[in-house]
Scaffold this motif. Structure first.
Motif, PDB file in Angstrom:
ATOM      1  N   ASP A 231      -1.496 -33.172 -86.226  1.00 20.05           N
ATOM      2  CA  ASP A 231      -1.984 -31.789 -86.196  1.00 20.05           C
ATOM      3  C   ASP A 231      -0.824 -30.833 -85.977  1.00 20.05           C
ATOM      4  O   ASP A 231      -0.246 -30.776 -84.887  1.00 20.05           O
ATOM      5  CB  ASP A 231      -3.021 -31.634 -85.091  1.00 20.05           C
ATOM      6  CG  ASP A 231      -3.739 -30.292 -85.157  1.00 20.05           C
ATOM      7  OD1 ASP A 231      -3.330 -29.439 -85.965  1.00 20.05           O
ATOM      8  OD2 ASP A 231      -4.709 -30.098 -84.405  1.00 20.05           O
ATOM      9  N   ALA A 232      -0.487 -30.081 -87.013  1.00 16.76           N
ATOM     10  CA  ALA A 232       0.622 -29.128 -86.906  1.00 16.76           C
ATOM     11  C   ALA A 232       0.130 -27.684 -86.927  1.00 16.76           C
ATOM     12  O   ALA A 232       0.947 -26.764 -87.028  1.00 16.76           O
ATOM     13  CB  ALA A 232       1.611 -29.348 -88.046  1.00 16.76           C
ATOM     14  N   TYR A 233      -1.178 -27.489 -86.815  1.00 19.15           N
ATOM     15  CA  TYR A 233      -1.728 -26.126 -86.932  1.00 19.15           C
ATOM     16  C   TYR A 233      -1.093 -25.184 -85.914  1.00 19.15           C
ATOM     17  O   TYR A 233      -0.609 -24.101 -86.269  1.00 19.15           O
ATOM     18  CB  TYR A 233      -3.245 -26.144 -86.744  1.00 19.15           C
ATOM     19  CG  TYR A 233      -3.906 -24.811 -87.032  1.00 19.15           C
ATOM     20  CD1 TYR A 233      -4.503 -24.561 -88.266  1.00 19.15           C
ATOM     21  CD2 TYR A 233      -3.926 -23.778 -86.076  1.00 19.15           C
ATOM     22  CE1 TYR A 233      -5.102 -23.334 -88.546  1.00 19.15           C
ATOM     23  CE2 TYR A 233      -4.516 -22.553 -86.355  1.00 19.15           C
ATOM     24  CZ  TYR A 233      -5.097 -22.339 -87.582  1.00 19.15           C
ATOM     25  OH  TYR A 233      -5.671 -21.114 -87.854  1.00 19.15           O
ATOM     26  N   ASP A 234      -1.079 -25.583 -84.650  1.00 19.85           N
ATOM     27  CA  ASP A 234      -0.545 -24.705 -83.601  1.00 19.85           C
ATOM     28  C   ASP A 234       0.946 -24.454 -83.777  1.00 19.85           C
ATOM     29  O   ASP A 234       1.440 -23.359 -83.489  1.00 19.85           O
ATOM     30  CB  ASP A 234      -0.820 -25.307 -82.220  1.00 19.85           C
ATOM     31  CG  ASP A 234      -2.296 -25.266 -81.847  1.00 19.85           C
ATOM     32  OD1 ASP A 234      -3.048 -24.493 -82.480  1.00 19.85           O
ATOM     33  OD2 ASP A 234      -2.694 -26.006 -80.925  1.00 19.85           O
ATOM     34  N   VAL A 235       1.654 -25.478 -84.246  1.00 17.24           N
ATOM     35  CA  VAL A 235       3.098 -25.338 -84.456  1.00 17.24           C
ATOM     36  C   VAL A 235       3.372 -24.283 -85.526  1.00 17.24           C
ATOM     37  O   VAL A 235       4.181 -23.361 -85.333  1.00 17.24           O
ATOM     38  CB  VAL A 235       3.727 -26.687 -84.871  1.00 17.24           C
ATOM     39  CG1 VAL A 235       5.211 -26.519 -85.175  1.00 17.24           C
ATOM     40  CG2 VAL A 235       3.511 -27.734 -83.796  1.00 17.24           C
ATOM     41  N   VAL A 236       2.696 -24.423 -86.670  1.00 16.81           N
ATOM     42  CA  VAL A 236       2.897 -23.466 -87.765  1.00 16.81           C
ATOM     43  C   VAL A 236       2.400 -22.081 -87.356  1.00 16.81           C
ATOM     44  O   VAL A 236       3.040 -21.062 -87.647  1.00 16.81           O
ATOM     45  CB  VAL A 236       2.176 -23.946 -89.036  1.00 16.81           C
ATOM     46  CG1 VAL A 236       2.407 -22.955 -90.179  1.00 16.81           C
ATOM     47  CG2 VAL A 236       2.650 -25.333 -89.438  1.00 16.81           C
TER      48      VAL A 236
END
Length: 323
Positions: A231-236
């Motif tokens: 899950d990279a949503y928060d990172v992006v």
């Protein structure tokens, strides 16, 4: 680049300007993708080569793996149909099966089975199923489903595909989640306010939640499976909402653009480039820049310790006429 009729090709300057010899290499960015960075072989510093690369050989696959990614491809076969040529995930899995046979012919079935079971796999699809399918009224899926039933359809399809991969030996596998798709430059420029498209972001979050549940369930259900959800949503989202914190100066428009002519769907030789490519989160209307991809990959590696570093290639089986 090796699908000549495809309308989804990163085969024009300035794609690849910051990678290797600076020439287009099939990647929709100025340098590397997240999968490139995560998939770099620590021993050779090489990325898995594309399946359709004319120089691909069994020895290269045994050393560095192989990349089946295709511009415009998706989980669903119908995704990206307007691009004419693209390789869907189901077709990629079929090509993977063919690759397994090539390796088995090279080193013997027993060693090949071990090689593929020891390998690490990345599945990074999903955004095209929304951007170039469900959210475009020209595709039948956009009026056949609602938001929830479309995600259910995606999960049913993806679950069956991941089970096939497991049956083919995939044991260590990561499925990437989606970033805030509503904040890509293409979605912003199509909105009346120039801001992020809230519905598109909610679709990404719903997809991520469903995929996480699917992958967790399969990992518990399938023998010896270690399936993870990346899950990279928060990172992006953090790069986009707090760009200066990460050294970026622009997080809402593409570095490679046609100026006021937007959206110019791809980067073209007529496009102009921003002065400092390292300061832009997005390279074109859809895709992050190399530096943004590096930061996303770093966070995923830190979170999961997931690096593809193939084991030393097994010895080739002796040919039938060897003494």
């Amino acid at each position: 680049m090796n699908l000549p009729k495809s309308l989804a090709q990163a085969s024009l300057p300035w794609y690849g300007i910051d990678f290797g010899n600076g020439l287009p290499n099939g990647r929709f960015t100025n340098g590397r993708t997240v999968a490139d960075i995560i998939g770099t072989n620590e021993r050779t510093n090489e990325q898995p080569p594309p399946f359709l690369d004319s120089s691909l050989s069994e020895d290269v696959i045994l050393s560095n793996g192989v990349n089946f990614a295709s511009g415009g491809g998706g989980i669903l076969n119908e995704t990206g149909g307007l691009f004419i040529q693209r390789i869907s995930l189901s077709r990629q899995i079929e090509l993977f099966q063919g690759t397994q046979q090539l390796i088995a012919d090279k080193i013997g079935k027993e060693e090949a089975d071990k090689f593929f079971q020891d390998g690490r796999y990345v599945v990074a699809l999903g955004s095209n199923d929304f951007i170039n399918n469900y959210l475009m009224p020209v595709y039948s899926d956009s009026w056949k489903y609602n938001d929830q039933t479309f995600i259910d359809y995606l999960m049913e399809t993806l679950g069956a595909q991941l089970k096939v991969l497991h049956s083919l030996g995939a044991r260590q596998l990561m499925v990437f989640g989606l970033g805030p798709m509503g904040c890509i430059p293409l979605q912003r420029v199509l909105s009346s306010s120039g801001g992020c498209q809230d519905r598109t972001n909610k679709l990404a979050l719903s997809f991520n939640k469903a995929t996480d549940q699917l992958v967790t369930g399969l990992s518990a259900q399938l023998a010896n499976a270690s399936f993870k959800f990346g899950d990279a949503y928060d990172v992006v989202n953090d790069l986009i909402t707090n760009p200066k914190k990460h050294g970026f100066s622009n997080a809402d428009s593409p570095c490679c653009s046609m100026g006021r002519i937007r959206p110019a769907i791809t980067c073209t030789p007529m496009s102009t480039l921003c002065k400092d490519r390292s300061k832009y989160v997005f390279w074109d209307e859809y895709h992050p820049s190399d530096r943004a991809n590096q930061m996303i990959a770093d966070e995923l590696i830190k979170k999961f310790g997931f690096l593809i570093s193939p084991s030393p290639a097994p010895d080739s089986a002796p040919s039938p006429d060897s003494s």
